[in-house]
Scaffold this motif. Sequence first.
Motif, PDB file in Angstrom:
ATOM      1  N   UNK A  27       1.250   4.001  -3.370  1.00 45.65           N
ATOM      2  CA  UNK A  27       0.524   5.261  -3.249  1.00 45.65           C
ATOM      3  C   UNK A  27       1.491   6.511  -3.258  1.00 45.65           C
ATOM      4  N   UNK A  76       1.122  16.373   7.341  1.00 47.12           N
ATOM      5  CA  UNK A  76       0.992  15.754   5.952  1.00 47.12           C
ATOM      6  C   UNK A  76      -0.043  15.384   5.388  1.00 47.12           C
ATOM      7  N   UNK A 120      -6.751   2.986   8.452  1.00 48.39           N
ATOM      8  CA  UNK A 120      -6.050   2.987   9.533  1.00 48.39           C
ATOM      9  C   UNK A 120      -4.534   3.371   9.412  1.00 48.39           C
ATOM     10  N   UNK A 121      -3.933   2.306   8.678  1.00 43.43           N
ATOM     11  CA  UNK A 121      -2.500   2.480   8.402  1.00 43.43           C
ATOM     12  C   UNK A 121      -2.141   4.081   7.846  1.00 43.43           C
ATOM     13  N   UNK A 122      -2.924   4.611   7.061  1.00 44.38           N
ATOM     14  CA  UNK A 122      -2.677   5.839   6.344  1.00 44.38           C
ATOM     15  C   UNK A 122      -2.863   7.047   7.771  1.00 44.38           C
ATOM     16  N   UNK A 147       3.384   5.860  17.124  1.00 43.97           N
ATOM     17  CA  UNK A 147       3.149   5.142  15.853  1.00 43.97           C
ATOM     18  C   UNK A 147       3.465   3.778  15.512  1.00 43.97           C
ATOM     19  N   UNK A 167      -2.640   6.300  10.818  1.00 45.57           N
ATOM     20  CA  UNK A 167      -1.714   6.261  11.850  1.00 45.57           C
ATOM     21  C   UNK A 167      -0.411   6.782  11.582  1.00 45.57           C
ATOM     22  N   UNK A 168       0.141   6.917  10.510  1.00 41.15           N
ATOM     23  CA  UNK A 168       1.555   6.977  10.036  1.00 41.15           C
ATOM     24  C   UNK A 168       1.685   8.436   9.555  1.00 41.15           C
ATOM     25  N   UNK A 169       0.633   9.161   9.328  1.00 41.93           N
ATOM     26  CA  UNK A 169       0.899  10.546   8.705  1.00 41.93           C
ATOM     27  C   UNK A 169       0.705  11.707   9.848  1.00 41.93           C
ATOM     28  N   UNK A 170       1.430  12.470   9.861  1.00 42.78           N
ATOM     29  CA  UNK A 170       1.211  13.780  10.796  1.00 42.78           C
ATOM     30  C   UNK A 170      -0.027  14.739  10.161  1.00 42.78           C
ATOM     31  N   UNK A 223      -4.317   1.182  20.621  1.00 40.56           N
ATOM     32  CA  UNK A 223      -4.443   2.188  21.815  1.00 40.56           C
ATOM     33  C   UNK A 223      -3.888   1.643  22.927  1.00 40.56           C
ATOM     34  N   UNK A 245       0.655  -1.176   0.026  1.00 40.62           N
ATOM     35  CA  UNK A 245      -0.092  -0.018   0.125  1.00 40.62           C
ATOM     36  C   UNK A 245       1.065   1.279   0.016  1.00 40.62           C
ATOM     37  N   UNK A 277      -1.959  -3.323  13.691  1.00 41.65           N
ATOM     38  CA  UNK A 277      -2.640  -3.953  12.749  1.00 41.65           C
ATOM     39  C   UNK A 277      -2.325  -5.415  12.011  1.00 41.65           C
ATOM     40  N   UNK A 312      -8.280  -2.479  17.428  1.00 45.70           N
ATOM     41  CA  UNK A 312      -8.775  -1.011  17.936  1.00 45.70           C
ATOM     42  C   UNK A 312      -8.109  -1.029  19.291  1.00 45.70           C
ATOM     43  N   UNK A 349     -10.456   8.301  14.671  1.00 40.69           N
ATOM     44  CA  UNK A 349      -9.762   6.962  14.413  1.00 40.69           C
ATOM     45  C   UNK A 349      -9.716   6.018  15.719  1.00 40.69           C
ATOM     46  N   UNK A 350      -9.272   6.686  16.916  1.00 38.98           N
ATOM     47  CA  UNK A 350      -9.171   5.533  18.033  1.00 38.98           C
ATOM     48  C   UNK A 350     -10.527   4.946  18.514  1.00 38.98           C
ATOM     49  N   UNK A 373      -6.001  -0.269   5.688  1.00 35.61           N
ATOM     50  CA  UNK A 373      -5.322   0.636   4.891  1.00 35.61           C
ATOM     51  C   UNK A 373      -5.512   2.255   5.249  1.00 35.61           C
ATOM     52  N   UNK A 406       6.186   2.942   8.117  1.00 30.69           N
ATOM     53  CA  UNK A 406       5.679   3.686   8.934  1.00 30.69           C
ATOM     54  C   UNK A 406       5.619   5.263   8.725  1.00 30.69           C
ATOM     55  N   UNK A 463      -6.266   7.211   1.536  1.00 33.51           N
ATOM     56  CA  UNK A 463      -5.781   6.195   1.413  1.00 33.51           C
ATOM     57  C   UNK A 463      -4.984   6.134   0.050  1.00 33.51           C
ATOM     58  N   UNK A 464      -5.296   6.650  -0.883  1.00 35.12           N
ATOM     59  CA  UNK A 464      -4.564   6.834  -2.067  1.00 35.12           C
ATOM     60  C   UNK A 464      -3.595   7.615  -2.139  1.00 35.12           C
ATOM     61  N   UNK A 465      -3.519   8.586  -0.824  1.00 41.67           N
ATOM     62  CA  UNK A 465      -2.486   9.593  -1.113  1.00 41.67           C
ATOM     63  C   UNK A 465      -2.525  10.529  -1.924  1.00 41.67           C
TER      64      UNK A 465
END
Lengths: 405, 405
Positions: free
Chosen positions: A261, B266, B256-258, A376, B260-263, A395, A257, A383, A391, B285-286, B254, A317, B316-318
């Motif tokens: 992207x 960003x 969630x992943x997005x 992070x 969780x990993x972007x500020x 957390x 992913x 995941x 979830x 999200x949480x 995905x 990450x 998700x597709x950034x």
Amino acid sequence: MRTVGLVVEYNPLHNGHVYHFTEAKKQTKAEAAIIVMSGYFLQRGEPAIAGKWARTEMALRMGADLVLEIPFAYAAQNAEQFAFGATATLDATGIVDTLCFGSESGQIERIQKLASLLTDEPDVFRTVFARELARGVSYPTAYGRAAAQLLGDADAQKDTSEPNNILGLNYCLALRRLGSSIIPATITRQKAGYHDTEMTDTRIASATALRKHLLESGSLMTIEPYVPSSTLAVLANEQSSGRFPVTWDAFFPHVQHTLLTQTPEELALLHEMTEGLEHRLLAALPHAATFHELMESLKTKRYTWTRLQRLLLYSMLHVTRDQMKQATAEGPSYIRVLGFSDTGRELLRQMKKTARVPILTRVPKEKHPLLALDIRAASVYALAYPTELRLREMQREYWQTPIML
Amino acid sequence: MRTVGLVVEYNPLHNGHVYHFTEAKKQTKAEAAIIVMSGYFLQRGEPAIAGKWARTEMALRMGADLVLEIPFAYAAQNAEQFAFGATATLDATGIVDTLCFGSESGQIERIQKLASLLTDEPDVFRTVFARELARGVSYPTAYGRAAAQLLGDADAQKDTSEPNNILGLNYCLALRRLGSSIIPATITRQKAGYHDTEMTDTRIASATALRKHLLESGSLMTIEPYVPSSTLAVLANEQSSGRFPVTWDAFFPHVQHTLLTQTPEELALLHEMTEGLEHRLLAALPHAATFHELMESLKTKRYTWTRLQRLLLYSMLHVTRDQMKQATAEGPSYIRVLGFSDTGRELLRQMKKTARVPILTRVPKEKHPLLALDIRAASVYALAYPTELRLREMQREYWQTPIML
């Protein structure tokens, strides 16, 4: 209280670790042992096979008194950064007397001598190192050759090419650079059926071998002879709740992913994404059906497995060069407590007076950039868990309090 | 050859679509029908329940002659952008005589009148529109109120608040702005048990209702009365190979992943991430165990479900604001062919002379930024498929040739 510090990953904790732990306490005459341990992702750029709280419990059940976390930004890094983060964390407690590490050589004088010569990375070292890197050899090989040249001693290359010798050397270097009062000591690592009659190959195996057995057999019983019963109990509990085993395979869709992207320009901003490696990753992606296939197609003499694994970790990450720089700008800026025994509680009481950075037993509201990366990493690790756990586990950094045994 | 153009999603193709298709050809006396269809992700920001190649086959089996793709950067957008991308693609063929759309009103004169008044978005419209938005109502509601004010006609609000009327209006607007020679026409949409005696509620249901039935029952047979047998055959084939049904649920990790990993900084660079929505996403999200829960907790009067779904899709597709801008800077800059009939082959032959942009039957080596987003969307969509299909499906944009029937 005389206190020894150990730097570990415990992935998982096995009889070899118990041996090292026991010997370290004995040889250094320590009354207490502090463990600094990687969190969810390890030095070689891999997810830990079990989460950090489970591994903390293993350590405490073995007899560790206090378990501290090596921040992600140091834990999943090259030997130099890893050793610095771990050593500085031990040093910041203000109560550690000795750092006792395992090594292939077992000769602390040789390692110390090398460290004293390398502290300032003299010109001859730097020249050879750069030349070897330019020749396309890997970082560790180049380092070993440069060290050998510096010492005029071919054995030095061996001293710096075995993985635990390298780490040991880097602990000693870090202690010198920190001006730390901690005294380094080393114990020869036990290998399967080697040196020790009690610790024969029927009881000692490397963590790598144990993970391989575990994953191939799918059964915890295959490793039963090689680990303390407490490790087995903790892993069984993790397995029954669906949190074990965790491998890179679970994260492969997220690696895909990420790479699908992001543009090469965006990937180039990531930590350690140098020399156009982003193009190498993108070119390999369409041909890799698994994480292992991706790694196999990326690997070269120059780019070691470990370095590439870390690169995929930073990619997944989304750790940028800037974020890593910001996170590590001040060194380890907190001491994160994962667990403690009764003696550990006493150590924590002492540390209230001696510690040079804040001691965290829970995640504060204002998060330092270094801690933000820990969180992070922890949330992304979740995941890999079954949907129904995700979830809550995502957390966990917020609700989990230190393990007390 | 007299040719009618239809803008569709076919998610999935059902009897209502067959009715519209047949009537459109009859009423416009067309000998050929060109379909422009969304690809893997749809106007409301959802993944299509079946891939674009399967839906192309449905269209061809129904009798469509040529199936073209609405580029992702237009397909998953608000009504205005969607309509522009679809209409411009039809216009660029140079051979479409009529664009025939379904609408709730069925009155092309009213829609055309509104379009002529709105073409330049007069001041009164803009003022009311901005005021209503500032009051916190949703985009479509604000649009409807502004239109009503402009026309001094309360019915205009109804004309612009029904989803298909809105799209229809935007097709007419787009045709005017393009200076296109295509003549718009409309057919009143058939509803379940409404207007038509033959098309009773035992044969017509909306695509939304059909997807709901499908997903709840898990069985294709539940929709058998409502879709042509060819749709059923195509879906059965997709299902047996594991490519159907696809929903947002498959992509939730995905998302969630997005996040969780972007500020926040960003995320703020992404398309449509305005007004601090990144903080809203991160705060929700949480607490969301599923995609649906995330959407429920994000939704407000101001932020419609559709807008938020698209926002999660861009995340998700950034897709950044800059990338979207670059991709759409020249309008649809190619005509992507997904499939054709024998008549369609004849149309393609004509288009070699008449088309105003390149006709693509395969992905060229040099990819326009607009096409790069289509490919990104397609490859990420494949992450919803079972592991063993993923790699091949991720690459499908490169090996799939147009479907010929």
